[in-house]
Scaffold this motif. Structure first.
Motif, short mmCIF file in Angstrom:
data_model
loop_
_atom_site.label_atom_id
_atom_site.label_comp_id
_atom_site.label_asym_id
_atom_site.label_seq_id
_atom_site.Cartn_x
_atom_site.Cartn_y
_atom_site.Cartn_z
N TYR A 1 0.82 -1.10 -0.03
CA TYR A 1 0.02 -0.07 0.08
C TYR A 1 0.90 1.36 0.07
O TYR A 1 2.11 1.23 0.43
N THR B 1 -2.32 9.39 4.56
CA THR B 1 -2.25 10.18 5.72
C THR B 1 -1.71 9.37 7.05
O THR B 1 -1.57 8.54 7.24
N TYR C 1 -1.98 6.62 13.49
CA TYR C 1 -2.72 6.11 12.49
C TYR C 1 -2.27 6.35 11.08
O TYR C 1 -2.00 7.39 10.79
N SER D 1 -2.93 5.72 7.48
CA SER D 1 -4.02 5.44 6.58
C SER D 1 -3.54 5.06 5.14
O SER D 1 -2.49 5.86 4.59
N ASP E 1 -3.90 3.34 0.86
CA ASP E 1 -4.82 3.65 -0.17
C ASP E 1 -5.75 2.26 -0.52
O ASP E 1 -6.24 2.03 -1.65
N GLY F 1 -7.85 -1.08 1.97
CA GLY F 1 -8.32 -1.29 3.22
C GLY F 1 -9.49 -2.64 3.06
O GLY F 1 -9.03 -3.60 2.73
N VAL G 1 -4.94 1.55 8.82
CA VAL G 1 -6.13 1.71 8.52
C VAL G 1 -6.57 2.04 7.02
O VAL G 1 -5.38 2.78 6.42
N GLY G 2 -7.46 1.78 6.45
CA GLY G 2 -7.84 1.91 5.09
C GLY G 2 -8.45 3.13 5.04
O GLY G 2 -8.79 4.12 5.62
N LYS G 3 -9.19 3.34 3.63
CA LYS G 3 -9.63 4.67 3.19
C LYS G 3 -11.37 4.82 3.13
O LYS G 3 -11.96 5.53 2.64
N CYS H 1 -15.35 4.24 4.63
CA CYS H 1 -15.89 5.39 5.38
C CYS H 1 -16.71 4.16 6.37
O CYS H 1 -17.75 4.25 6.65
N ASP I 1 -12.70 -0.02 9.50
CA ASP I 1 -11.72 -0.29 8.18
C ASP I 1 -10.47 -0.23 8.71
O ASP I 1 -9.54 0.72 8.53
N ILE I 2 -9.94 -1.37 9.20
CA ILE I 2 -8.60 -1.47 9.90
C ILE I 2 -7.84 -2.67 9.11
O ILE I 2 -8.57 -4.01 9.25
#
Length: 467
Positions: free
Chosen positions: A332, A336, A350, A352, A354, A356, A389-391, A393, A397-398
């Motif tokens: 990945y 952020t 954390y 983040s 691209d 998830g 963690v992913g992108k 919502c 989403d970890i």
């Protein structure tokens, strides 16, 4: 143990402290070899797989991407084939299947287990020998059964009385005979997650030995024209690290095997003990190697056959995760990074990425643990408790719940997660209309596309609404 929280386990009491087994590493750049494919290595902090530096792979193929190590896959397949010499080794296609992998399996002399019409279509497209295919599933349609019989699939594992009738009608209509195994539940619950423990009584798979349904199913298959009874099939669960569960299951299944011979006068030539062999996702896992598994399982079966006075049937097993799981990692790009203050003055980072839960749902679905490493550069920064963690919502989403990564992880870095070969791509989705990543094969310093990256055109292809 953390207490329940309405927003999920990640918010439960004690979750912020990380698991007890996770230890701060002296070098957060170092790889734990047990977690990675055998060609994975780091040089100056850059992770290579199959001789391909992952930054180069990402420049060519983009991120996120699943990275499949061909040499590692083949070596693990061969290890099971050789350790279980005299068995039929069926690769469990549900773990990960595509035409390329089917070709590798055929080359290595393994058989193939499928559990849907789609998986069977992949096997057909790959030209896989149909006599070495087994067809699983608790609700096969008439159409799927018809295709399987027409293609000459070597064995169909029946899972209900309705399916016995359905398959008998298909073979009668086509004028064919097909090999059949009867899936039984031995009342053994493997020490695993509830959703992936499949041999206890209260679940959808198989015929219960305790209730007598299994014996009745065998009788019906034996008496049905067009169905050739091969034997019993048992599967006790997934991510299993020892053979104690197999010992209990084998005792009960072989007792039924002997009873069938005595009461029905039928000597079934085969028996399938299933799969579920575990792999190392983190340093807390300690899987057995194929040679040890083979020695212990063979000894168990031979002992029980002697006890019941029956000949040892031809045995088969179904490794899937244990072959493809460690052979693949996911790379990945970091988008952020933020720090969150924890209780007692501690902090968590954390990270983040691209991808998830659309490319790895197992953390959210099974509370699965994964590991991660910085893959694109060296770092002299101290280890920092991090959550990848992913992108999407979703608060859940970890990708990796807890890991020590260098404290200077920043946007643009690459992070790689090992052990993603089993079920990650198979269970991938388009949640939030995110495109599924490609599977990029690597070998001897070169890359090749196994499954291409989805495009927006792919995403919209099935949307036939009127504009």
């Amino acid at each position: 143990m953390p207490t329940a929280h309405p927003s999920g386990w990640a918010h439960a009491d004690g979750a912020l402290r990380g698991p007890q087994w996770l230890r701060e590493p002296s070098d957060p750049d170092a790889l734990v070899p047990l977690l990675w494919s055998r060609t994975a290595a780091k040089a100056d902090g850059v992770l290579s797989v199959g001789g391909v530096p992952l930054p180069e792979l990402v420049r060519e193929h983009g991120s996120p991407a699943y990275v499949l190590d061909e040499a590692d896959f083949r070596s693990r397949a061969a290890a099971f084939r050789d350790a279980f010499s005299g068995y039929d080794v069926y690769y469990a296609g549900k773990a990960f299947l595509c035409t390329t992998v089917a070709g590798w399996l055929a080359d290595e002399g393994l058989s193939l287990d499928v559990c849907s019409g789609g998986e069977l279509a992949v096997a057909e497209r790959a030209g896989f020998p149909m006599e070495r295919v087994g067809f699983h599933g608790n609700n096969k349609t008439l159409g799927e059964l018809g295709v399987a019989v027409e293609l000459g699939v070597g064995r169909i594992i029946v899972d209900s009385f309705h399916e016995v009738e359905r398959l008998a009608s298909v073979t009668a209509e086509l004028g064919r005979t097909t090999g059949v195994m009867v899936r039984v539940t031995a009342g053994v619950e493997a020490h695993t997650h509830e959703y992936i423990a499949t041999a206890h009584e209260d679940q959808k798979f198989g015929f219960s030995i305790a209730s007598g349904d299994a014996l009745e199913a065998v009788r019906r298959v034996h008496e049905a024209p067009g169905l050739r009874l091969l034997g019993l099939h048992s599967h006790i669960g997934s991510q299993i690290f020892d053979t104690s569960g197999f010992e209990v299951a084998a005792r009960r299944v072989l007792a039924l095997h002997a009873r069938i011979g005595a009461e029905l006068g039928v000597e079934m030539p085969e028996m399938d003990l299933g799969g579920g062999f575990g792999i190392a996702y983190t340093t807390q896992d300690d899987p057995s190697d194929p040679a040890r598994l083979a020695a212990e399982i063979t000894a168990i079966v031979e002992h029980e056959c002697r006890a019941h006075g029956v000949a040892v049937p031809r045995l088969s097993i179904e490794p899937g995760r244990a072959i493809v799981g460690p052979s693949m990692c996911t790379v990945y790009e970091v988008g952020t990074v933020k720090e969150v203050a924890l209780d007692g003055g501690a902090r968590r980072t954390y990270v983040s990425v691209d991808g998830g839960m659309s490319d790895n749902i197992r953390t959210a679905l099974y509370d699965a643990d994964y590991s991660a490493t910085l893959a694109s550069r060296a770092s002299a920064a101290r280890p920092a408790l991090s959550r990848v963690v992913g992108k999407h919502c979703e608060a859940g989403d970890i990708v990796v719940k807890d890991e020590f990564l260098p404290a200077d992880v920043r946007p643009g870095d690459l992070v790689a997660v090992p052990g993603t070969g089993a079920y990650c791509r198979s269970m991938a989705s388009n949640y939030n209309h995110v495109l599924r990543p490609p599977v990029i094969g690597v070998r001897d310093g070169k890359t090749f596309t196994v499954l291409r990256r989805e495009t927006v055109a792919d995403l919209l292809a099935t949307d036939v609404g009127v504009l």
